[in-house]
Write an enzyme that holds these catalytic residues in place. Structure first.
Site, PDB file in Angstrom:
ATOM      1  N   THR A 154     -32.331  49.000 -87.385  1.00  0.00           N
ATOM      2  CA  THR A 154     -32.030  49.277 -85.976  1.00  0.00           C
ATOM      3  C   THR A 154     -30.668  49.967 -85.939  1.00  0.00           C
ATOM      4  O   THR A 154     -29.838  49.707 -86.798  1.00  0.00           O
ATOM      5  CB  THR A 154     -31.931  47.937 -85.206  1.00  0.00           C
ATOM      6  OG1 THR A 154     -33.204  47.328 -85.223  1.00  0.00           O
ATOM      7  CG2 THR A 154     -31.453  48.133 -83.791  1.00  0.00           C
ATOM      8  N   ARG A 187     -45.691  45.067 -79.179  1.00  0.00           N
ATOM      9  CA  ARG A 187     -44.614  44.106 -79.421  1.00  0.00           C
ATOM     10  C   ARG A 187     -43.296  44.673 -78.912  1.00  0.00           C
ATOM     11  O   ARG A 187     -42.941  45.805 -79.203  1.00  0.00           O
ATOM     12  CB  ARG A 187     -44.499  43.821 -80.928  1.00  0.00           C
ATOM     13  CG  ARG A 187     -43.355  42.861 -81.303  1.00  0.00           C
ATOM     14  CD  ARG A 187     -42.151  43.600 -81.867  1.00  0.00           C
ATOM     15  NE  ARG A 187     -41.137  42.684 -82.421  1.00  0.00           N
ATOM     16  CZ  ARG A 187     -39.940  43.063 -82.833  1.00  0.00           C
ATOM     17  NH1 ARG A 187     -39.576  44.332 -82.771  1.00  0.00           N
ATOM     18  NH2 ARG A 187     -39.086  42.193 -83.326  1.00  0.00           N
ATOM     19  N   VAL A 188     -42.597  43.904 -78.131  1.00  0.00           N
ATOM     20  CA  VAL A 188     -41.245  44.280 -77.710  1.00  0.00           C
ATOM     21  C   VAL A 188     -40.275  43.316 -78.375  1.00  0.00           C
ATOM     22  O   VAL A 188     -40.439  42.106 -78.277  1.00  0.00           O
ATOM     23  CB  VAL A 188     -41.076  44.215 -76.177  1.00  0.00           C
ATOM     24  CG1 VAL A 188     -39.646  44.574 -75.787  1.00  0.00           C
ATOM     25  CG2 VAL A 188     -42.068  45.147 -75.491  1.00  0.00           C
ATOM     26  N   GLY A 189     -39.290  43.863 -79.060  1.00  0.00           N
ATOM     27  CA  GLY A 189     -38.302  43.018 -79.734  1.00  0.00           C
ATOM     28  C   GLY A 189     -37.061  42.830 -78.891  1.00  0.00           C
ATOM     29  O   GLY A 189     -37.073  43.039 -77.680  1.00  0.00           O
ATOM     30  N   ASP A 190     -35.978  42.467 -79.555  1.00  0.00           N
ATOM     31  CA  ASP A 190     -34.731  42.178 -78.839  1.00  0.00           C
ATOM     32  C   ASP A 190     -34.067  43.423 -78.267  1.00  0.00           C
ATOM     33  O   ASP A 190     -33.359  43.349 -77.268  1.00  0.00           O
ATOM     34  CB  ASP A 190     -33.738  41.506 -79.799  1.00  0.00           C
ATOM     35  CG  ASP A 190     -33.324  42.442 -80.918  1.00  0.00           C
ATOM     36  OD1 ASP A 190     -32.145  42.841 -80.979  1.00  0.00           O
ATOM     37  OD2 ASP A 190     -34.195  42.802 -81.734  1.00  0.00           O
ATOM     38  N   GLY A 230     -31.253  42.942 -86.592  1.00  0.00           N
ATOM     39  CA  GLY A 230     -31.725  41.817 -87.392  1.00  0.00           C
ATOM     40  C   GLY A 230     -33.090  41.369 -86.939  1.00  0.00           C
ATOM     41  O   GLY A 230     -33.849  42.163 -86.380  1.00  0.00           O
ATOM     42  N   GLY A 279     -35.546  40.346 -84.614  1.00  0.00           N
ATOM     43  CA  GLY A 279     -35.576  40.427 -83.150  1.00  0.00           C
ATOM     44  C   GLY A 279     -35.940  39.144 -82.445  1.00  0.00           C
ATOM     45  O   GLY A 279     -35.302  38.745 -81.461  1.00  0.00           O
TER      46      GLY A 279
END
EC number: 3.4.19.5
Length: 319
Positions: free
Chosen positions: A169, A197-200, A221, A223
């Site tokens: 990232t 999928r949605v991460g942080d 890192g 998520g």
């Protein structure tokens, strides 16, 4: 009111950086930091600077953002990005976007041209069209390496978790001469992730947070772990309690590790212009420019320092 000395800090992702990619990662974060800093030196805002720095890394295939993003289970690129302005807590984010070169630009348009903070998938795509953002074929974002990794992860005996360690990232934080702070983060997410999928990264307070009252941070890192502890906001909370950027970062990363077993990395700047780049993973590529000095590294304890002039000269000769 004294003018602030501008500061920019960037990261190219926490995890494991394979030997053959080290040099490219170092050069990429250095280039991004120098670009962001030159925006600040010319009187540009913190928001302009972090957008420019992140755009530079999105365009660099060494990082898992923009071109070079990892592929989801279907073999497609789906990207997330966020930007935030510490002056008024305005933020814009996009998730699951495809076929555009610079998700961070779209995130900024969400912040400035809509009443919303987060647009996703099809809606983000329609908004990009309305804003005249050029579409590029999804193929253009896919590197040989991402495709190889995707195939490897499909093999029955593969362990995608093994590869997740090399996340990449990208992010940037800055404080400008007016004393405003900002953050920006962009990613292709997890290798072979589920569609949608949605991460942080796209989530305010997890992937990044900026508030002039305390500072700004961008995270990288695992998520799901970052979201569980709302890592970016947690770091600023610790700074509000009087911790330095470095102690705040270490304290929050340590909590994430002990509480949910998650590893990651963060870059932080406080309103006084003090900065930190900290990580609990093996490595994180990072660079910062302050007082016309460039600092950068990848391994824990590694810090190279050069004058900006020297760095720019070697930049022109090819790193």
């Amino acid at each position: 009111l004294g003018r602030m000395k501008p500061v920019i800090v960037v990261h190219g992702g926490a995890g494991r950086i394979f030997k053959e990619r080290e040099e490219g990662s170092r050069a990429g974060v250095v280039r991004a930091a120098l670009r962001g800093y030159s925006v600040l030196k010319q009187g540009g805002s913190a928001v302009d600077a972090v957008e420019e720095a992140v755009r530079s890394m999105e365009d660099d295939p060494h990082f898992n953002a923009g071109c070079g993003s990892v592929l989801n289970e279907k073999g497609e690129v789906e990207m997330d990005a966020i930007i935030m302005d510490g002056k008024n807590l305005d933020s814009g984010a996009v998730s699951a976007v495809k076929c555009i070169a610079n998700p961070i630009k779209l995130a900024r348009l969400v912040m400035e041209k809509t009443k919303h903070m987060l647009l996703t998938d099809h809606g983000a795509h329609l908004f990009a069209q309305a804003m005249g953002i050029p579409e590029i074929p999804g193929e253009k974002l896919i590197t040989e390496r991402s495709r190889e990794r995707w195939k490897k992860n499909l093999e029955p005996d593969s362990n995608p978790e093994e590869f997740q360690k090399d996340l990449g990232t990208v992010g940037a934080v800055a404080v400008d001469s007016e004393g405003n702070v900002a953050c920006a983060t962009s990613t292709g997410g997890l290798s072979n992730k589920l569609i949608g999928r949605v991460g942080d990264t796209a989530c305010i307070g997890s992937g990044g947070y900026a508030d002039n009252h305390s500072g700004a941070t961008s995270t990288t890192g695992h998520g799901e772990s970052i979201m569980k502890v709302v890592l970016a906001r947690l770091i600023l909370y610790h700074m509000e309690q009087g911790m330095s950027p470095e102690v705040a970062a270490d304290t929050a990363l340590d909590y994430m590790k002990t509480r949910v077993g998650g590893l990651g990395g963060v870059i932080v700047v406080n309103k006084a212009g003090e900065w930190a780049a900290r990580f609990s993973t093996k490595q994180m590529s990072w660079a910062t420019v302050k007082d016309d000095n460039l600092h950068y590294g990848i391994y824990a304890g590694e810090e190279h320092i050069k004058s900006v002039d020297e760095a720019l000269a070697s930049e022109r000769e090819g790193f």
